[in-house]
Design an enzyme around this catalytic site. Sequence first.
Site, PDB file in Angstrom:
ATOM      1  N   HIS A  22       9.948   6.624   3.742  1.00 55.23           N
ATOM      2  CA  HIS A  22       9.536   7.108   2.226  1.00 55.23           C
ATOM      3  C   HIS A  22       8.168   7.868   2.501  1.00 55.23           C
ATOM      4  O   HIS A  22       7.602   8.717   1.547  1.00 55.23           O
ATOM      5  CB  HIS A  22       9.307   6.110   1.310  1.00 55.23           C
ATOM      6  CG  HIS A  22       9.653   6.022   0.077  1.00 55.23           C
ATOM      7  ND1 HIS A  22      10.440   7.073  -0.182  1.00 55.23           N
ATOM      8  CD2 HIS A  22       9.208   5.703  -1.072  1.00 55.23           C
ATOM      9  CE1 HIS A  22      10.811   7.070  -1.614  1.00 55.23           C
ATOM     10  NE2 HIS A  22      10.170   6.052  -1.959  1.00 55.23           N
ATOM     11  N   ASN A  76       5.931   6.018  -7.543  1.00 56.06           N
ATOM     12  CA  ASN A  76       6.383   6.069  -8.806  1.00 56.06           C
ATOM     13  C   ASN A  76       5.409   6.606  -9.643  1.00 56.06           C
ATOM     14  O   ASN A  76       5.962   7.050 -10.889  1.00 56.06           O
ATOM     15  CB  ASN A  76       6.802   4.414  -9.094  1.00 56.06           C
ATOM     16  CG  ASN A  76       7.772   3.980  -8.387  1.00 56.06           C
ATOM     17  OD1 ASN A  76       8.291   4.770  -7.437  1.00 56.06           O
ATOM     18  ND2 ASN A  76       8.323   3.000  -8.810  1.00 56.06           N
ATOM     19  N   ASP A 101      10.737  12.667   1.298  1.00 50.75           N
ATOM     20  CA  ASP A 101      11.867  12.244   1.759  1.00 50.75           C
ATOM     21  C   ASP A 101      13.156  12.402   1.145  1.00 50.75           C
ATOM     22  O   ASP A 101      13.152  12.407  -0.113  1.00 50.75           O
ATOM     23  CB  ASP A 101      11.667  10.594   2.350  1.00 50.75           C
ATOM     24  CG  ASP A 101      11.413   9.966   0.955  1.00 50.75           C
ATOM     25  OD1 ASP A 101      10.885  10.404   0.153  1.00 50.75           O
ATOM     26  OD2 ASP A 101      12.201   8.899   0.762  1.00 50.75           O
ATOM     27  N   ASN A 122      11.940   8.617  -7.260  1.00 46.39           N
ATOM     28  CA  ASN A 122      10.964   8.365  -8.447  1.00 46.39           C
ATOM     29  C   ASN A 122       9.656   9.248  -8.166  1.00 46.39           C
ATOM     30  O   ASN A 122       8.858   9.481  -9.290  1.00 46.39           O
ATOM     31  CB  ASN A 122      10.673   6.739  -8.123  1.00 46.39           C
ATOM     32  CG  ASN A 122      11.729   6.136  -8.984  1.00 46.39           C
ATOM     33  OD1 ASN A 122      12.393   6.516  -9.865  1.00 46.39           O
ATOM     34  ND2 ASN A 122      11.906   4.840  -8.319  1.00 46.39           N
TER      35      ASN A 122
END
Length: 198
Positions: A22, A76, A101, A122
């Site tokens: 991520h 997020n 990613d 997100n």
Amino acid sequence: MDYNGVIVGLGNPGAKYDHTRHNCGFDFVSYLVDLAGREGEASQQNGGKFSCELWRLRLPKLGGCWLAAKPQTFMNLSGQCVQPLLAWHKLKPQDLVVVHDELDIPAGELRFKLGGGNAGHNGLKSITELLGTPDFYRLRMGIGRPPHKGDVTNWVLGRPDGDDAKNIENAMAHAADTLFAFADKGLDSAVRAARKAS
């Protein structure tokens, strides 16, 4: 100072997230800062008011002066960094390249595009909401999907190994070349450069 644009690599802050799938956006910004330190100029800026780590970069192949940022808001809430960063520097969404990613692309492959959906990402969702538009550039770094239809959260927050790790590491130089193609000749050139690298 006038900037040609801003490169934002997405990730989560904190050592436990270092080099996870991520966080490949963070890893790319680190790669670019190191490259600028060797081949151009890289100076760390105070990103506190934007909740980010922030650098000013000059690279011969990039042209002009760019900002590079790693939001420290957690993935997020990435928009809470990006929106004020652009507003303060009088930059438009079209001056933004977000590096992130991408599950739907094999590990180490790249894609470049303008706008589009968020595909459940997100970080992109937050940026789109706060900018009020999806029309910013995305440099998508493939991390592939888990081999068994398992827990995507554990996959993206895990560290790649074996061929995946090698492919993602090798993709950093190709991602830089894609960015240089974009800075030099625009979207179509970057799209071609990204696919050529894959």
